[in-house]
Design an enzyme around this catalytic site. Structure first.
Site, short mmCIF file in Angstrom:
data_model
loop_
_atom_site.label_atom_id
_atom_site.label_comp_id
_atom_site.label_asym_id
_atom_site.label_seq_id
_atom_site.Cartn_x
_atom_site.Cartn_y
_atom_site.Cartn_z
CG HIS A 99 -0.28 -0.32 2.51
ND1 HIS A 99 0.01 -1.62 2.89
CD2 HIS A 99 0.19 0.46 3.50
CE1 HIS A 99 0.61 -1.61 4.06
NE2 HIS A 99 0.75 -0.36 4.45
CG HIS A 101 1.19 4.94 4.20
ND1 HIS A 101 0.33 4.86 5.26
CD2 HIS A 101 1.90 3.77 4.21
CE1 HIS A 101 0.52 3.71 5.91
NE2 HIS A 101 1.46 3.03 5.28
#
Ligand code: AMP
Ligand code: ZN
Length: 141
Positions: A99, A101
């Site tokens: 992921h 951020h």
């Protein structure tokens, strides 16, 4: 991956505050934000590491993350943003579905990355740059 929390979010089995979705990526608010608006951009296909994410998907993650960052900059309290990706437990990765951020930043947000600046001993920087360049040439051409 059936026991992955982010795969469950993509499938709608766990609720999320969705910001964006297309055929490649999904973006949603981080549940424990560094600053309000902190967003995560993830590939729809499960990958633990950024290293295995196909280039077109990684490109989309970066493009969408940047666009969300630009939008967050328009909020009164923000003037910039950080894109951050932790790859591996020692790097701070907790959720093992890669992921990106998007962390909105303001001058008065009270948050600081614990960023140190070391000095290379004589010869070490040349050595490391040489190794990396040679290995990359070998793998990428
Ligand atoms: P990392 O430490 O880079 O693996 O970051 C994992 C991030 O996922 C953390 O910032 C968490 O706050 C966030 N997170 C974990 N569970 C959820 C969830 N259910 N919804 C939204 N964000 C989550
Ligand atoms: Zn997953």
């Amino acid at each position: 991956m059936s026991d992955c929390i982010f795969c469950k979010i993509i499938k709608g089995e766990i609720p999320s505050r969705k910001i964006y979705e297309d055929e490649l990526v999904y973006a949603f608010l981080d549940i424990s934000p560094i600053n309000f608006g902190h967003t995560l951009v993830i590939p729809k296909e499960h990958h633990q590491s950024a290293a295995t994410v196909p280039e077109n998907v990684a490109g989309r993650m970066f493009a969408i993350g940047s666009r969300i960052g630009i939008l967050l900059k328009r909020f009164d309290e923000y003037d910039g943003y950080n894109l951050h990706l932790a790859d591996g437990t020692v790097a701070g990765q907790v959720v093992m579905h890669v992921h990106l951020h998007v962390v909105p930043r303001g001058a008065e947000d009270g948050f600081r990355w614990n960023w140190r600046q070391q000095q290379y001993p004589e010869g070490r920087a040349d050595e490391i740059a040489g190794i990396l360049a040679a290995k990359l040439r070998e793998k990428i051409g």
